[in-house]
Design an enzyme around this catalytic site. Sequence first.
Site, short mmCIF file in Angstrom:
data_model
loop_
_atom_site.label_atom_id
_atom_site.label_comp_id
_atom_site.label_asym_id
_atom_site.label_seq_id
_atom_site.Cartn_x
_atom_site.Cartn_y
_atom_site.Cartn_z
N HIS A 1 3.73 74.25 -36.70
CA HIS A 1 3.98 74.22 -38.03
C HIS A 1 3.46 75.23 -39.05
O HIS A 1 4.36 75.81 -39.71
CB HIS A 1 3.85 73.05 -38.62
N SER B 1 2.99 73.48 -49.63
CA SER B 1 3.37 74.80 -49.75
C SER B 1 4.71 75.24 -49.69
O SER B 1 4.94 76.25 -50.39
CB SER B 1 2.39 75.53 -48.82
N TYR C 1 1.63 85.92 -55.18
CA TYR C 1 1.47 85.26 -53.94
C TYR C 1 -0.18 84.54 -53.76
O TYR C 1 -1.05 85.27 -53.18
CB TYR C 1 1.71 86.11 -52.86
#
Length: 158
Positions: free
Chosen positions: A97, A65, A122
């Site tokens: 993370h 991503s 998005y």
Amino acid sequence: MATALHHLSDYDFDKVPDASNMCFGIVVAEWNPTVTGALLDGAVNTLKKHGAIPENIHVKTVPGSFELIYGARQMVLNGGYDAVIILGSVIRGETPHFDYICEGVTYGIARLNATQEIPVIYGLLTTNDLQQALDRCGGKFGNKGDECAVVAIKMAKF
Ligand code: RBF
């Protein structure tokens, strides 16, 4: 966010413009492929439902991503698209993370929208576990890919 009040695949079909003259770029992350594959199927099918021609839907993959930002930027700058969709799934793990990736992608895509000429939609699922992601890529809360396709068409028209 998808909740019992908002099903990601529910929308008013008649309020979506015709997409037969539009060209779309889609960047998909390879992490959590069951989820991102289902998001992609949803997005492509919904674009086609509104008239988009398969040849005018260009799909590229990126490893994770975080790379969606770069992929979207390349498509925005080089592609001749009416809108670009990013699709990814980040699932919370044991380290921080998750927060860094989600924040980085969100900021990166927001920045593209604020500085470039083409809308970037998005389609990042940010969930605590796999089940929450499955619920949102064709499960009980619909498919975020469908929602992104509808938004892409509306923003391309905008
Ligand atoms: N990428 C995703 O698309 N989804 C994830 O859930 C995801 N989790 C990650 C967890 C860790 C610990 C690491 C190191 C990377 C993860 N990535 C994930 C990959 C990330 O988006 C990116 O591809 C790599 O960090 C390389 O830039």
